[in-house]
Design an enzyme around this catalytic site. Structure first.
Site, PDB file in Angstrom:
ATOM      1  N   GLY C 151      10.738 -14.069  -3.044  1.00 37.22           N
ATOM      2  CA  GLY C 151      10.139 -12.776  -2.566  1.00 37.22           C
ATOM      3  C   GLY C 151      10.192 -12.601  -0.923  1.00 37.22           C
ATOM      4  CB  CYS C 152      10.312  -9.715   1.070  1.00 38.71           C
ATOM      5  SG  CYS C 152       9.128  -8.592   0.560  1.00 38.71           S
ATOM      6  CE1 TYR C 153       4.541  -8.410   3.545  1.00 38.20           C
ATOM      7  CE2 TYR C 153       4.427  -8.024   0.840  1.00 38.20           C
ATOM      8  CZ  TYR C 153       4.169  -7.423   2.381  1.00 38.20           C
ATOM      9  OH  TYR C 153       3.893  -6.120   2.909  1.00 38.20           O
ATOM     10  CD  GLU C 314      11.408 -12.220   5.373  1.00 40.39           C
ATOM     11  OE1 GLU C 314      12.207 -13.147   5.098  1.00 40.39           O
ATOM     12  OE2 GLU C 314      10.908 -11.536   4.575  1.00 40.39           O
TER      13      GLU C 314
END
Lengths: 348, 348, 348, 348
Positions: C151-153, C314
């Site tokens: 996942g992004c987080y 990011e």
């Protein structure tokens, strides 16, 4: 002013124009909100849908079919376009109406049908409707029961060009309106084109040559010039919530100068509380009217001989919608026209 | 292609166009950056001034007076307007130049003096300069030693109107260019008007009727039409970093249709790698070219008979500055024109 | 490298991560896109849905049930969460998979069920899946057929804390992750909460204490620390398209200094192409990684004794989704890990 | 209320807090602006510097050395930090002062010197100054002649934690304040870091561990807890004009639940007109207070046992500066505390 407050309803209260009406009416001393309708959100407290106004004491939103019209003297109708005609036609006679939808803005049924793809469902009622661009139609609005509140785009350009066409200072057959609008003009219903990531950090034209506000603009300018008008109206979507800026490019009649144009507008609007004409050569920013009912206009010389540029700005949710609606209510009810609308612009 | 890389310098590397040059050249396989100059920031590593590029191995920035010209074959000059003439005039002959300033863009010294308020200081050099709108002047650029890279605003409008004026499809005396630009066009020097809080959530016109890109546009269109041209050029400042959108309103010559205009542009640019003409009636967004060297254009019918609307977009820092500069370098050096520029747009 | 290109498919190509995959793969020299699926938009050209990539030659999007799996060697699965398990379980064995959904990220079926409210539908397949945080699980990814892309987080925080927990420099029971994300993390489906007017010019916390990325973070940190971990994970929605910044507040073990933390991270990632540790005391901006596959991290001393602050950034669509997916593909196929990903950040 | 209006001056009127004071005072019925000073802009009409307020009748801005103090009863001092001490010390005794600078906020001269690098120049005056966080120090403010208006960041956190520390519901030695601020907090002076292109579409931490508001926060929390406090205060700069959101992470004392925390805050602020505690589990947005004097707070359970999260928002220019300044003026003059401040938030 009597102590008895005017009872006001808002139909379609869960959209941005509904929230703006509540924000403005919160400080309107001669009225009280007694009815709020919403469709999908019926039963929910208004402050849950718009938490920035949760501290205001308001009736719970109900479905429109549950409305008791005896509880209101005047309604603001902020329903989606197309659904409004029958609702308004069905209201009891004692209810005054300021309609923020597009349903009663076009006074020629054929034009309505051409642009909305359906026959107008309340053509008799249309005949008694008054077009609510306050500064231009104030006397008629005073006596109206139903007022069609103008579209956001048509408001500044009609204010700019009506006096100039009436006094034959500009030509009616060479009008270009390059408009830039904030995103709230598209409403609160989720659509891909109004998602943050689709709008931020960019600009694009949309509806060029075919936007539904074009016939409304042409209707108003035809009233001013005395004959049919066709305009170039090119709207653009901007990464901002509120605000419309219109860059209006017109051709002056022989012997007219750009300075004459500025002087004519300044004279025409000298006593208007909500229209301000800037000194010649100065142009306005949308930021300078945000949250307020003002229209600002500036006039600039064009490098092309015989041409002139007018730049006009408004907040599309205030003078372009809910602010002008309250202004019209004030006029209809014989109240001071600026009541509730003495709100300063918010900058930055 | 030989293994010997072209040695490239960037004068004025600490501004946005300098950073863009470094970003693009980072993947340019036939060149190597051997010189970076900056004034106030001399002595600092480039990656401290632009941390997004800190991973690239680069020479430290030095003062321009400390430059050793024997270390470069070609320089990009991104110095402020007005300071460039003497610098370039003083370069040794072996150094090719792509000048991103405005100093050599106006080929008539009188026009330069009128708009910049000072006599041009390198009028002899001006005579050998080539105007670097690559798609329109490619053959001359191939042989040039000094190329004046076009301004950001003049690039799309010249690409749009040059073919149309050359083939007499539109009139030269009724051209309106309503331009909307991102903020980076104003550079990185701190000014009140480009602060975040002054720009976000709004739009305003600026320099209406008097922007310095007007004479550059008029010069290019005069080349195309064969006689003097005066245009309405109205720039607006937008809350976005990058991107220019130009809505160009022109009058067609008798018998020409809007569809003809689209077809003429599509034909003219069919083989160009960086210019794309959209299908008739479709208009582009600035977001669709962000970070890339593309210009996109769409043609739409105007409601006013005889008129047509062209909407063109570019990234002002790429095709409007550093991208076109690298494109010109490629042409000057006989390299493939797209080298280093095959960068996809970044959306959203 | 052989001339035979790897045939790649993208399932769910009409979302933002789909577009990012196409943008990145456009310059990936060892692969070719042979399959694009979309649901509602099947039959439409990709360039109509994402005009910024309209110049790339791509297969038309089809419905997933019409896919011919013999035309692909590897697929990126960017389908909505919950719909992915059966699709992947039904693929023929020759097809490698990088799954960008959340469906295979939680390796304990009970945790999956707790957070997603349904039993996991492919528990056998789950056992062979490899978690694709490339820098931390590279050796396993090399041999994997199905990789669950993080996942992004969870990506930056695991990169930050894994080395520190492994070497016992920080405590595992006092971890606070205050995360700020751009809007694209919520996808392209229209929702009120991601409309421009609801997001611009403001910030709010959401899912505090209950975001579905919390168990994924806790799973990764438990792997690092060797025992169960519970974290405070507080995401906030920001008015920006791309980017995640995580401010990570942790307690150091006795005798450890903030400088030690910076040194440990710098050492751990010294040879990693996409992770950069800034000098002690310097913190990164999301703008410095936009459009690129980089993670930047800075370490700062906390005023509270014994505590330290790590700030990591990011681009959520690149290292937080499609970029890391391509990085994983490269590892799975034995290609150079940076292939296609040497894209500079776009600033400003 | 008598008809005689209080005569008010604004020193440093050309910054954002100056403009906000004018916006708020425009509808303050018991006062009148009789003096505006500015330095570089002396001699210019206020409406030229802030066109959104050009319709208000105001005195021309003059240099501070030309001020006639007999024309004012109270001044708002919005001068840059460091320049204020001598100005205020030199005022005649009849002039009350609300100081919006940081010059009198730190009551320990040693702390002032540590953080501002210079000895405090008005230490005697400091002794009679009252700290103007209205809800917490109202009784002292009533009798004050000089009030130090709190910093923007210190306001919400002190409102959140003072009641909790006073009643020993949370620990004083484990406080983390992750703050996110709009750009106007940095003022209107042009700096590279506040340019649009440097701020839009991104976020970054700044001043982590060393921001000058840290000692002010610690001072207030020490008053509440009865002993010295050291906090983690980590501010971040956001792409928005106005608004501060603070995510406050604290440890509860034994036996306290998150619900207790919400209940304690709700009870403490039940009668406060400008502080609203949301239902348990609901968190506020900065958008919901924009342009208004409100502080909203929400309390959420933390996944980490024993911890709790408080999220607080304000408009940094209103409750964080000019709004609270007017609130303090009202208290100092015995006027209704909400006078002039009944302004609804502007959303969207």
């Amino acid at each position: 002013m009597s102590d008895v407050k005017v009872k006001v309803g808002i139909l379609g209260a869960s959209g941005y124009t509904g929230a703006e009406l509540v924000r403005i009416l919160a400080h309107h001393e001669a009225s009280i909100i007694t009815l709020l309708t919403a469709d999908r959100r019926a039963g929910r407290p208004f402050g849950e849908v718009f938490p920035h106004l949760a501290h205001i004491n308001l009736p719970t939103m109900i479905k429109i079919e549950d409305a008791d019209w005896s509880t209101v003297d005047l309604i603001f109708c902020a329903l989606p376009h197309g659904t409004t005609q029958e609702v308004i036609a069905g209201l009891p006679d004692h209810v005054k109406v300021v309609d923020l939808s597009a349903d009663f803005r076009l006074f020629d049924p054929a034009t309505y049908q051409e642009w909305y793809g359906a026959e107008h469902a309340a053509q008799d009622l249309q005949k008694e409707v008054v077009y609510g661009l306050t500064e231009l139609h104030r006397e008629k609005i005073k006596k109206a029961r139903v007022v069609a509140n103008p579209g956001c785009y048509p408001t500044p350009v009609q204010l700019a060009l009506t006096p100039l066409l009436e006094s034959k200072l500009v030509h009616a057959d060479d009008i270009i309106i390059d408009a830039k609008s904030g995103v709230t003009g598209a409403g609160r219903s989720p659509k891909e084109m109004t998602l943050f990531a689709e709008v931020t950090e960019g600009i694009h034209a949309y509806g060029t040559g075919g936007h539904r506000h074009a016939p409304e603009i042409e209707q108003g300018l035809a009233w001013a010039s005395g004959s049919d008008v066709v305009v170039n109206f090119s709207p653009h979507l901007m990464p901002m919530s509120r605000g419309i800026l219109e860059s209006i490019y017109v051709k002056m009649t022989d012997g007219t100068t750009a300075e004459d144009i500025q002087a004519a507008l300044a004279k025409r609007y000298a006593d208007e509380p909500f229209v301000r004409i800037l000194p010649f050569g100065v142009t306005p920013q949308t930021r300078h009217v945000r949250g307020s009912n003002y229209v600002l206009m500036g006039v600039v010389k064009d490098r092309v001989p015989g041409r002139v540029i007018i730049v006009a700005v408004e907040d599309n949710l205030v003078k372009g919608a809910s602010g002008q609606a309250v202004q019209n209510m004030n006029v209809m009810l014989g109240l001071p026209e600026t009541m509730g609308l003495e709100i300063e612009p918010l900058f930055p």
